[in-house]
Design a protein around this motif. Structure first.
Motif, PDB file in Angstrom:
ATOM      1  N   UNK A 127      -3.979  91.825  -6.165  1.00 56.12           N
ATOM      2  CA  UNK A 127      -4.168  90.390  -5.932  1.00 56.12           C
ATOM      3  C   UNK A 127      -5.425  90.109  -5.126  1.00 56.12           C
ATOM      4  N   UNK A 128      -5.746  90.986  -4.177  1.00 58.49           N
ATOM      5  CA  UNK A 128      -6.985  90.826  -3.419  1.00 58.49           C
ATOM      6  C   UNK A 128      -8.189  90.895  -4.354  1.00 58.49           C
ATOM      7  N   UNK A 129      -8.127  91.821  -5.302  1.00 53.13           N
ATOM      8  CA  UNK A 129      -9.253  92.001  -6.226  1.00 53.13           C
ATOM      9  C   UNK A 129      -9.383  90.816  -7.167  1.00 53.13           C
ATOM     10  N   UNK A 130      -8.307  90.457  -7.837  1.00 57.54           N
ATOM     11  CA  UNK A 130      -8.419  89.418  -8.870  1.00 57.54           C
ATOM     12  C   UNK A 130      -8.612  88.028  -8.278  1.00 57.54           C
ATOM     13  N   UNK A 131      -8.325  87.862  -6.981  1.00 58.31           N
ATOM     14  CA  UNK A 131      -8.489  86.549  -6.349  1.00 58.31           C
ATOM     15  C   UNK A 131      -9.959  86.187  -6.132  1.00 58.31           C
ATOM     16  N   UNK A 132     -10.844  87.174  -6.187  1.00 58.59           N
ATOM     17  CA  UNK A 132     -12.253  86.951  -5.879  1.00 58.59           C
ATOM     18  C   UNK A 132     -12.862  85.879  -6.789  1.00 58.59           C
ATOM     19  N   UNK A 133     -13.901  85.245  -6.275  1.00 58.49           N
ATOM     20  CA  UNK A 133     -14.551  84.159  -7.009  1.00 58.49           C
ATOM     21  C   UNK A 133     -15.021  84.582  -8.393  1.00 58.49           C
ATOM     22  N   UNK A 134     -15.493  85.805  -8.525  1.00 57.65           N
ATOM     23  CA  UNK A 134     -16.006  86.248  -9.819  1.00 57.65           C
ATOM     24  C   UNK A 134     -14.881  86.457 -10.829  1.00 57.65           C
ATOM     25  N   UNK A 135     -13.656  86.508 -10.353  1.00 60.81           N
ATOM     26  CA  UNK A 135     -12.512  86.671 -11.239  1.00 60.81           C
ATOM     27  C   UNK A 135     -11.708  85.373 -11.306  1.00 60.81           C
ATOM     28  N   UNK A 136     -10.614  85.232 -10.544  1.00 62.34           N
ATOM     29  CA  UNK A 136      -9.784  84.025 -10.667  1.00 62.34           C
ATOM     30  C   UNK A 136     -10.252  82.873  -9.777  1.00 62.34           C
ATOM     31  N   UNK A 137     -10.896  83.212  -8.657  1.00 58.21           N
ATOM     32  CA  UNK A 137     -11.329  82.201  -7.689  1.00 58.21           C
ATOM     33  C   UNK A 137     -10.136  81.362  -7.215  1.00 58.21           C
ATOM     34  N   UNK A 138      -9.109  82.068  -6.745  1.00 62.86           N
ATOM     35  CA  UNK A 138      -7.855  81.457  -6.292  1.00 62.86           C
ATOM     36  C   UNK A 138      -7.416  82.161  -5.013  1.00 62.86           C
ATOM     37  N   UNK A 139      -6.874  81.432  -4.043  1.00 66.00           N
ATOM     38  CA  UNK A 139      -6.390  82.089  -2.823  1.00 66.00           C
ATOM     39  C   UNK A 139      -5.345  83.164  -3.140  1.00 66.00           C
ATOM     40  N   UNK A 140      -5.426  84.277  -2.439  1.00 62.41           N
ATOM     41  CA  UNK A 140      -4.476  85.375  -2.646  1.00 62.41           C
ATOM     42  C   UNK A 140      -3.044  84.871  -2.504  1.00 62.41           C
ATOM     43  N   UNK A 141      -2.827  83.951  -1.561  1.00 67.50           N
ATOM     44  CA  UNK A 141      -1.476  83.439  -1.315  1.00 67.50           C
ATOM     45  C   UNK A 141      -0.867  82.779  -2.546  1.00 67.50           C
ATOM     46  N   UNK A 142      -1.708  82.257  -3.445  1.00 66.08           N
ATOM     47  CA  UNK A 142      -1.193  81.618  -4.652  1.00 66.08           C
ATOM     48  C   UNK A 142      -0.858  82.632  -5.747  1.00 66.08           C
ATOM     49  N   UNK A 143      -1.289  83.880  -5.555  1.00 73.66           N
ATOM     50  CA  UNK A 143      -1.078  84.904  -6.584  1.00 73.66           C
ATOM     51  C   UNK A 143       0.008  85.899  -6.193  1.00 73.66           C
ATOM     52  N   UNK A 144       0.025  86.288  -4.943  1.00 72.66           N
ATOM     53  CA  UNK A 144       0.799  87.444  -4.505  1.00 72.66           C
ATOM     54  C   UNK A 144       2.310  87.310  -4.702  1.00 72.66           C
ATOM     55  N   UNK A 145       2.882  86.160  -4.371  1.00 71.78           N
ATOM     56  CA  UNK A 145       4.338  86.020  -4.435  1.00 71.78           C
ATOM     57  C   UNK A 145       4.906  86.308  -5.814  1.00 71.78           C
ATOM     58  N   UNK A 146       4.437  85.574  -6.801  1.00 69.14           N
ATOM     59  CA  UNK A 146       4.993  85.746  -8.149  1.00 69.14           C
ATOM     60  C   UNK A 146       4.595  87.082  -8.767  1.00 69.14           C
ATOM     61  N   UNK A 147       3.498  87.666  -8.304  1.00 65.73           N
ATOM     62  CA  UNK A 147       3.133  88.991  -8.805  1.00 65.73           C
ATOM     63  C   UNK A 147       4.128  90.039  -8.320  1.00 65.73           C
ATOM     64  N   UNK A 148       4.853  89.715  -7.235  1.00 71.59           N
ATOM     65  CA  UNK A 148       5.882  90.608  -6.704  1.00 71.59           C
ATOM     66  C   UNK A 148       7.285  90.142  -7.070  1.00 71.59           C
ATOM     67  N   UNK A 149       7.366  89.267  -8.061  1.00 74.81           N
ATOM     68  CA  UNK A 149       8.651  88.769  -8.577  1.00 74.81           C
ATOM     69  C   UNK A 149       9.368  87.864  -7.587  1.00 74.81           C
ATOM     70  N   UNK A 150       8.610  87.314  -6.620  1.00 75.34           N
ATOM     71  CA  UNK A 150       9.172  86.361  -5.658  1.00 75.34           C
ATOM     72  C   UNK A 150       8.826  84.961  -6.139  1.00 75.34           C
ATOM     73  N   UNK A 151       9.836  84.249  -6.639  1.00 74.32           N
ATOM     74  CA  UNK A 151       9.593  82.961  -7.286  1.00 74.32           C
ATOM     75  C   UNK A 151      10.120  81.812  -6.441  1.00 74.32           C
TER      76      UNK A 151
END
Length: 444
Positions: free
Chosen positions: A310-334
């Protein structure tokens, strides 16, 4: 689409280029989780090891390829394969992974091909290679043959609603929205006609007695623009991949009615798609790309790697999204935004577990059946022949074998069998015509 002229939509230009990255090494322990992804042959974890052990007979015909991606969490396998040097590891040292502004842009660039300034392949909606091969979405309806070499993930999408419907707390049953929407032909969004998000949205609405062709206005919006459009009041609902549903909840603009794994457990989603002519000309390079992506999927499939992913894909060159918006659901926490919170959803996004990477032909048969259902493809479409033409599960198996994937993780059949949806409807891939006949709401 007739009502669009009276509504203002926020359309912004997407970033278009993410250059080839300098690879860096990484290591992870042998302990596996979330499906027990195994290290590649020789015990190697994803790393920037050069392609020194490639048999000259297996060396790729070319070292370069241009691959596209959309800013979605399920693009992680391509991003990780690039960041961890996995393409280079298998001889594809000059692969470029570039951001696409929308699925139509992805299609257009695939039509061009890299020799004309476009791309050779992409992180792609699973039905799109079929639509392009049949010429149903291409310029002048000219077929652009495509192949699917792997599935990138299962599950991991969601259908979200505006906060104005929060009191309804709509879930898998969409029926309460029929009265709430009234006869206003209100806009609901997906990402591409006939694509996965369109099909999830349409299935869900129809199961609740809402005809997506007459009771609402189904419109296409690029994934990164979904939240902004909901915030402006330009749509009532949308279906899209993560992290945009999570971001909607975080910003308290709306809530998640359901994650799509609740609609169909472990359903197929994105794919690795490549132009057929490129693969036919460069079969060893295509296998090498597939090996890199499969190894990246194994890495992404390990729960202990999710924070770094999530740290990697959150970068501007990739998703450009805060890690906090990615990490939860990536860990099956909905967090559904309704007070309902699932700490470990069994139907959250999977990259490798439960054969998530294998491109079952039976799943592609459903995508074609649903495209026929809604009039995107002719009723005369030969489903089996078309799937056999586009689905290259043979390349997947060759890549998996070369990687040293255990035999137990390589499916022995191209069909996962009869699938059952949340409303009890069953799809027998051997009898798609019976499935279509039994549907109550479909294109006239």
């Amino acid at each position: 689409m007739s009502n669009l002229s009276r509504r203002k939509f926020i359309i912004t230009a997407g970033a278009t280029a993410a250059g080839t990255l300098l690879a860096h090494g990484c290591s992870s322990g042998s302990t596996t989780s979330n499906g027990g992804a195994t290290p590649a042959a020789g015990g190697a974890s994803p790393s920037a090891a050069p392609a020194v052990n490639i048999n000259p007979a297996d060396a790729p015909e070319v070292t370069a390829a241009k691959l596209g991606f959309i800013a979605l969490t399920d693009a992680a396998p391509l991003i990780i394969a690039q960041e961890k040097g996995l393409f280079a590891k298998y001889g594809m040292k000059d692969v470029q992974v570039t951001k696409q502004a929308s699925w139509p842009v992805t299609r257009d660039n695939l039509e061009l091909g890299s020799d004309k300034g476009g791309i050779d392949g992409a992180h792609i909606l699973s039905p799109l290679p079929y639509q392009m091969t049949l010429g149903t979405v291409t310029k002048g309806n000219q077929p652009v043959p495509m192949y699917i070499l792997a599935r990138l993930n299962t599950n991991g999408q969601a259908i979200s609603l505006s906060k104005k419907y929060l009191d309804l707390k709509v879930g898998t049953d969409s029926a309460p929205l029929k009265a709430a929407f009234g006869n206003q032909n209100l806009p609901v969004a997906m990402t591409f006609p006939g694509g996965t998000h369109d099909l999830w949205l349409r299935y869900w609405l129809a199961a609740g007695g809402i005809n997506p062709d007459t009771d609402v206005s189904v419109i296409p919006i690029p994934p990164p623009q979904m939240v902004a459009n909901m915030k402006s009041g330009s749509m009532e609902a949308f279906c899209v991949g993560e992290p945009w549903n999570a971001q909607l909840v975080t910003q308290k603009v709306g809530y998640t009615a359901l994650i799509t794994g609740e609609l169909w457990k472990d359903h197929p989603e994105k794919a690795l798609g490549l132009r057929a002519d490129w693969v036919d000309k460069n079969p060893k390079a295509a296998k090498a790309i597939t090996m890199a992506v499969l190894e990246a999927q194994q890495w992404c499939g390990k729960l202990e790697n999710r924070d770094e992913m999530c740290q990697i894909i959150s970068q501007d060159k990739w998703l450009k999204v805060p890690v906090a918006d990615i990490i939860g659901r990536s860990k099956a926490q909905i967090d559904y935004g309704t007070g309902r919170i699932e700490a470990a959803s069994p139907v959250a996004m999977k990259f490798w577990a439960d054969n998530a990477s294998y491109p079952y032909k039976s799943h592609d048969a459903w995508f074609l059946a649903e495209n026929i259902r809604w009039g995107y493809m002719p009723a005369t479409t030969d489903i089996k022949a078309t799937v056999d033409k586009v689905n290259r599960e043979d390349i997947w198996k060759a890549a998996a074998t070369a990687l040293g994937v255990p035999a137990a993780q390589i499916p022995t059949t191209t069909s996962r069998g009869v699938e059952t949806f949340f409303d009890g409807v069953k799809f027998d891939p051997e009898k798609p015509e019976e499935y279509l006949k039994g549907l109550k709401i479909k294109k006239a």
